[in-house]
Write a protein that holds these residues in place. Structure first.
Motif, PDB file in Angstrom:
ATOM      1  N   LEU A 108      49.049  38.026  27.169  1.00 45.06           N
ATOM      2  CA  LEU A 108      48.637  39.628  26.410  1.00 45.06           C
ATOM      3  C   LEU A 108      49.074  40.685  27.492  1.00 45.06           C
ATOM      4  O   LEU A 108      48.846  41.756  26.862  1.00 45.06           O
ATOM      5  N   THR A 109      49.202  40.362  28.478  1.00 49.92           N
ATOM      6  CA  THR A 109      49.795  41.659  29.322  1.00 49.92           C
ATOM      7  C   THR A 109      50.998  41.200  30.124  1.00 49.92           C
ATOM      8  O   THR A 109      51.389  40.054  30.343  1.00 49.92           O
ATOM      9  N   PRO A 110      51.810  42.225  30.851  1.00 50.70           N
ATOM     10  CA  PRO A 110      52.648  41.912  31.769  1.00 50.70           C
ATOM     11  C   PRO A 110      52.356  41.288  32.861  1.00 50.70           C
ATOM     12  O   PRO A 110      53.356  40.353  33.784  1.00 50.70           O
ATOM     13  N   GLU A 111      51.225  41.097  33.266  1.00 50.79           N
ATOM     14  CA  GLU A 111      50.856  40.225  34.488  1.00 50.79           C
ATOM     15  C   GLU A 111      50.486  38.876  34.323  1.00 50.79           C
ATOM     16  O   GLU A 111      49.700  38.510  33.432  1.00 50.79           O
ATOM     17  N   ASN A 112      51.007  38.010  35.131  1.00 55.28           N
ATOM     18  CA  ASN A 112      50.767  36.671  35.164  1.00 55.28           C
ATOM     19  C   ASN A 112      49.461  36.477  36.180  1.00 55.28           C
ATOM     20  O   ASN A 112      48.524  35.902  35.984  1.00 55.28           O
ATOM     21  N   SER A 113      49.473  37.400  37.250  1.00 61.97           N
ATOM     22  CA  SER A 113      48.534  37.611  38.149  1.00 61.97           C
ATOM     23  C   SER A 113      47.499  38.684  37.993  1.00 61.97           C
ATOM     24  O   SER A 113      48.022  39.879  37.624  1.00 61.97           O
ATOM     25  N   HIS A 114      46.292  38.276  37.858  1.00 60.96           N
ATOM     26  CA  HIS A 114      45.240  39.151  36.954  1.00 60.96           C
ATOM     27  C   HIS A 114      43.948  39.061  37.685  1.00 60.96           C
ATOM     28  O   HIS A 114      43.133  38.126  37.473  1.00 60.96           O
ATOM     29  N   ARG A 115      43.774  40.092  38.665  1.00 63.27           N
ATOM     30  CA  ARG A 115      42.375  39.702  39.108  1.00 63.27           C
ATOM     31  C   ARG A 115      41.277  40.221  38.243  1.00 63.27           C
ATOM     32  O   ARG A 115      41.530  40.867  37.152  1.00 63.27           O
ATOM     33  N   LEU A 116      40.245  39.857  38.787  1.00 65.41           N
ATOM     34  CA  LEU A 116      39.076  40.011  37.853  1.00 65.41           C
ATOM     35  C   LEU A 116      38.486  41.609  38.015  1.00 65.41           C
ATOM     36  O   LEU A 116      37.536  41.648  38.207  1.00 65.41           O
ATOM     37  N   ALA A 140      36.496  40.545  45.122  1.00 65.49           N
ATOM     38  CA  ALA A 140      37.320  40.285  46.310  1.00 65.49           C
ATOM     39  C   ALA A 140      36.723  38.600  46.869  1.00 65.49           C
ATOM     40  O   ALA A 140      37.593  37.774  47.010  1.00 65.49           O
ATOM     41  N   ALA A 141      35.407  38.844  46.994  1.00 64.79           N
ATOM     42  CA  ALA A 141      34.643  37.521  47.608  1.00 64.79           C
ATOM     43  C   ALA A 141      35.225  36.254  46.698  1.00 64.79           C
ATOM     44  O   ALA A 141      35.352  35.258  47.089  1.00 64.79           O
ATOM     45  N   TYR A 142      34.924  36.373  45.245  1.00 60.45           N
ATOM     46  CA  TYR A 142      35.207  35.282  44.365  1.00 60.45           C
ATOM     47  C   TYR A 142      36.560  34.962  44.188  1.00 60.45           C
ATOM     48  O   TYR A 142      37.046  33.840  43.880  1.00 60.45           O
ATOM     49  N   ASP A 143      37.257  36.043  44.205  1.00 62.08           N
ATOM     50  CA  ASP A 143      38.843  36.080  44.225  1.00 62.08           C
ATOM     51  C   ASP A 143      39.165  35.054  42.992  1.00 62.08           C
ATOM     52  O   ASP A 143      40.043  34.096  43.221  1.00 62.08           O
TER      53      ASP A 143
END
Length: 466
Positions: A337-345, A98-101
């Motif tokens: 490679l996945t349905p997600e364009n937004s992909h948190r670490l 969350a901190a590096y986001d």
């Protein structure tokens, strides 16, 4: 800048310290707090405030209104849903996530996806998969199964001379997906992918088992008139942790054309234990594999990984053509490679716990949880209140009341025991039942005894007709 934002920025170290204290106090009190608090009406929140109150006041409101209603799901006696907790290292990794986001999807800002690929490499080793398997983080087992089935759908198209990714699922014509005891997420994934829940064909299982009967599977494969299909094998069924004979299933590809997807959401972790690794023998032969990490890896929700031998087909399905996302290339970015364009670490929490505790540390958790499940099974079977519906093969105890096991009585039992232990309802062999699933790194023998005592006392307190 908004006045509260500016004030919180100036005081950020103190506010984060207050948040840390809240988290530490909650975790330190897990043993004493109710595992599932008694149901209560949610607090009245009122309309969205025009002007907020700042972080310190928001933390106070959360602590007073919402925190007491939250379950102790991070604790050692939350035995529902195959839920792990968060190891100390995984918790630290999640805070730093969350901190590096980071948006870890693109090579245009590539460090995040480099860390994810390194972590996937460790996970591949952990589960005994070869380098032929390529992996990506997703949100959970449902998304992992759905992604694997999406690649399988494109493989069917490759065999039939069409591309469902371009032409739609209807271009495939009738599709069959064969499985012995599929998890409910498989049917959900088939619905999402346009293949439909009715494409799922249930294959007979071995007598008294949830493991598929390989002979019955071959008979159904032979009925397909040579058309390619999909087989979903299970490495750890949800009710009894039964395992299909993966080598026997994979060997059927010598005579029949099918994509082999293995749902190993938590069963893959059997590979860590020398006494149980044989259960996942043949996992590497799969074309795609689902593993859920917020179960037995004990990283926070939400986190899973999916593996496949055909990342080229995966990219064909999920490619996202936009210049700002970076090129598709020979080694596609994760966004393709996945349905997600937004992909948190998500990988960071997994990296931390693997780096901190290694294979041996996670093996100890697996083996301790297996021992705990067996101990609970023995405790329940020893008394007159309960009967086991299946052997304790790994980390799940499937049991019911010995007398009048109706859904109503089992619900009353669960609710009465809820402050001390949380178990989830199921139906096995037509009998209403309960499941206790062990995957938390904190669970000890003392927790098993405490859970067994709570279940026995709740059973003794039951009254009334069936």
């Amino acid at each position: 800048m908004d006045a509260h934002l500016a004030h919180d920025l100036d005081r950020l170290p103190d506010l984060l310290e207050a948040t840390r204290r809240h988290a530490v106090e909650m975790l330190a009190g897990l043993d004493a707090r109710p595992v599932v608090p008694a149901a209560s009406a949610p607090p009245k929140t009122g309309p969205l405030p025009e002007h907020g109150s700042g972080l310190a006041a928001a933390l106070d409101t959360f602590a007073e209104d919402w925190a007491p209603r939250l379950s102790g799901s991070a604790g050692p006696r939350y035995l529902g849903f195959v839920t792990g907790g968060a190891t100390p290292a995984a918790l630290a990794g999640d805070w730093l996530t969350a901190a590096y986001d980071q948006n870890s999807n693109s090579a245009l800002d590539g460090a995040g996806q480099d860390l994810e690929r390194a972590t996937v490499g460790w996970l591949r080793e952990l589960f005994g998969l070869s380098d032929a398997h390529h992996g990506t983080f997703v949100s959970g087992a449902t998304m992992s199964n759905t992604t694997g089935l999406a690649v399988a759908r494109e493989w069917l198209g490759e065999r039939l001379g069409v591309s469902p990714a371009e032409d739609g699922a209807a271009a495939l014509g009738p599709v069959r997906v064969l499985s012995g005891a599929p998890h409910s997420s498989v049917a959900k994934g088939l619905s999402v992918l346009g293949l439909g829940r009715r494409s799922l064909v249930t294959v007979p299982t071995l007598p008294g088992r949830e493991a598929v009967d390989p002979a019955a599977l071959e008979r159904l494969l032979a009925e397909g008139d040579g058309r390619p299909c999909v087989v979903v094998a299970n490495a750890g069924t949800v009710n009894t942790v039964d395992f299909d004979d993966l080598r026997a299933v994979a060997a059927l590809r010598e005579r029949h054309s099918f994509w082999l997807h293995v749902d190993a959401a938590f069963g893959a972790f059997a590979a860590l234990s020398p006494d149980h690794a044989h259960l996942v023998d043949g996992l590497d032969l799969a074309d795609s594999v689902c593993v859920d990490l917020h179960k037995w890896l004990n990283v926070p929700y939400d986190s899973a990984v999916q593996f496949t031998r055909r990342p080229d087909l995966q990219a064909r399905v999920f490619q996202n053509a936009a210049a700002y996302l970076g090129p598709l290339g020979a080694h596609p970015d994760l966004v393709h490679l996945t349905p997600e364009n937004s992909h948190r670490l998500r990988a960071l929490a997994a990296w931390f716990t693997l780096a901190a505790y290694g294979r041996a540390g996670h093996r100890e958790v697996v083996e301790r949880d297996v021992a705990a499940a067996r101990a609970l099974g023995e405790e329940l079977a020893a008394g007159p209140e309960f009967r086991l519906l299946a052997p304790v093969r790994l980390n799940v105890v499937c049991f019911t009341l010995a007398d009048r096991p109706t859904p109503e009585r089992l619900t009353a039992l669960r609710e009465a025991a809820g402050p001390e232990v949380f178990v989830t309802p199921t139906v096995y062999g037509g009998t209403a039942a309960l499941r206790a699933a062990f995957s938390n790194w904190r669970t000890t023998g003392a927790d098993v005894r405490r859970a067994a005592r709570a279940l026995r006392e709740a059973a003794a307190g039951l009254a009334g007709p069936a």
